[in-house]
Design an enzyme around this catalytic site. Structure first.
Site, mmCIF file in Angstrom:
data_model
loop_
_atom_site.group_PDB
_atom_site.id
_atom_site.type_symbol
_atom_site.label_atom_id
_atom_site.label_comp_id
_atom_site.label_asym_id
_atom_site.label_seq_id
_atom_site.Cartn_x
_atom_site.Cartn_y
_atom_site.Cartn_z
ATOM 1 N N HIS A 135 0.836 -1.216 0.000
ATOM 2 C CA HIS A 135 0.000 0.000 0.000
ATOM 3 C C HIS A 135 0.879 1.278 0.000
ATOM 4 O O HIS A 135 0.697 2.164 -0.818
ATOM 5 C CB HIS A 135 -0.860 0.061 1.270
ATOM 6 C CG HIS A 135 -1.659 -1.163 1.577
ATOM 7 N ND1 HIS A 135 -2.803 -1.529 0.904
ATOM 8 C CD2 HIS A 135 -1.478 -2.119 2.527
ATOM 9 C CE1 HIS A 135 -3.283 -2.642 1.413
ATOM 10 N NE2 HIS A 135 -2.532 -3.022 2.399
HETATM 11 O O1 RIB Z 1 -5.092 -0.135 4.968
HETATM 12 C C1 RIB Z 1 -3.720 -0.179 4.680
HETATM 13 C C2 RIB Z 1 -2.997 0.938 5.364
HETATM 14 O O2 RIB Z 1 -3.169 0.820 6.790
HETATM 15 C C3 RIB Z 1 -1.478 0.904 5.139
HETATM 16 O O3 RIB Z 1 -0.971 2.215 5.161
HETATM 17 C C4 RIB Z 1 -0.985 0.133 6.330
HETATM 18 O O4 RIB Z 1 0.381 0.454 6.655
HETATM 19 C C5 RIB Z 1 -1.898 0.633 7.413
HETATM 20 O O5 RIB Z 1 -1.397 1.887 7.883
#
Ligand code: RIB
Ligand code: CA
Length: 317
Positions: free
Chosen positions: A243
């Site tokens: 992500h």
């Molecule tokens: O939903 C994914 C996000 O939430 C990413 O940034 C992960 O590191 C958590 O912070």
């Protein structure tokens, strides 16, 4: 011309890789890193971020620690995904790298970096937006000088990862998202439905590490182990979503964006089952009063992985 950025992170396994990317990509000039409560408590986030900074020899960077609480909701963490230390439970193994950095406070640091700047600094937020919202509440005029906020969060036309409807970062502090949405600062959202299209597979790490035996490639192999075990058990694939590395790469190399949508966005800040849900256009256009926000809808995955591999699994040792 390098893009000046502030990284706001809730380190986090994928945040840790995003930090290394941001500090290595030639297109970015990281002015400061601020830590926020999210994947784990902000104390752990800050210690893990220091470890990553030491690993990549960036002990000179300004580091600000945020508050442990969201604007309104009770604290919520994800140690089952990122380990209790936020680094897949491997921080102890990397203790000797931990940088000795004077830790400032996040909000004053953000506002200080923005002093005497006008639309030149981008904030890349890979965690809940608590620090950003508190900075807006403290000095909205100064925060209007931000060039753009690029925020990993939300989900559109896709399931959530924290409850059926919400993405984790926006679930943890939906009130902060609401403050940012209504701040007038240009906002680009990198949502879950896009970030879940980039999955680092364990086999990739094994293969790439054969040709790149560096401290960074070894760190990535170590830090993703717990994270990948979680996804193998819960989501039946032997890997982990990238992500936050994708979010940083979009800031550095906007050409990887194939489709962007501008639309009204609202966030649900109340509710037992729906808090943190990101809402957009409806049939009757009732969202007219909602802020217009840009969100990424499609990226060039091949381009992302080429950048990811070349930067993090370089052959130089
Ligand atoms: O939903 C994914 C996000 O939430 C990413 O940034 C992960 O590191 C958590 O912070
Ligand atoms: Ca994160």
């Amino acid at each position: 011309m390098k893009r000046s950025v502030i990284l706001d992170v809730d380190t986090g396994v994928d945040d840790s890789i995003a930090i290394v990317l941001a500090l290595t990509l030639p297109q970015l000039d990281v002015k400061a890193i601020t830590t926020v409560s999210g994947n784990v408590h902000v104390d752990e986030v800050t210690e893990s971020t220091k470890t990553v900074l030491g690993l990549v020899n960036h002990a000179g960077i300004r580091l600000g620690k945020g508050s442990s609480a969201s604007l309104r909701r009770t604290r919520f963490h994800a140690p089952e995904v990122h380990g209790s230390d936020g680094l897949g439970n491997i921080r102890k193994k990397y203790e000797q790298y931990k940088a000795r950095i004077r830790t400032e406070r996040a909000v004053p640091l953000i506002l200080d970096i923005l002093k005497n700047t006008k639309k030149t600094v981008t904030i890349i937020a890979t965690g809940p937006l608590t620090n950003i919202a508190r900075a807006i509440q403290k000095d909205k005029r100064r925060m209007r000088h931000v060039r753009e906020i690029i925020s990993m969060g939300g989900t559109f036309g896709y399931r959530g990862n924290t409850g059926p409807l919400a993405e984790f970062n926006y679930y943890v502090d939906p009130d902060a998202v609401d403050v940012v949405l209504h701040s007038g600062i240009p906002l680009t959202i990198v949502p879950l439905n896009v970030t879940e299209t980039v999955r680092l597979r364990r086999n990739d790490v094994i293969q790439w590490s054969r040709k790149s035996n560096t401290s960074v490639s070894r760190f990535i192999a170590d830090v993703t182990r717990f994270y990948m075990d979680y996804h193998k058990k819960v989501e039946s694939f032997n890997g982990g979503y990238m992500h936050d590395p994708l979010t940083v790469t979009i800031a550095a190399v906007p050409e990887i964006v194939k489709k962007r949508i501008k639309s009204p966005i609202l966030i649900e800040t109340r509710g037992i089952y729906a808090a943190g849900t990101t809402l957009t256009r409806d049939a009757r256009g009732s969202e007219k009063k909602a802020p217009i926000v840009s969100r990424i809808a499609e990226i060039d995955r091949r381009m992302f992985w080429d950048i990811f591999r070349n930067v993090l699994f370089s052959s130089s040792g």
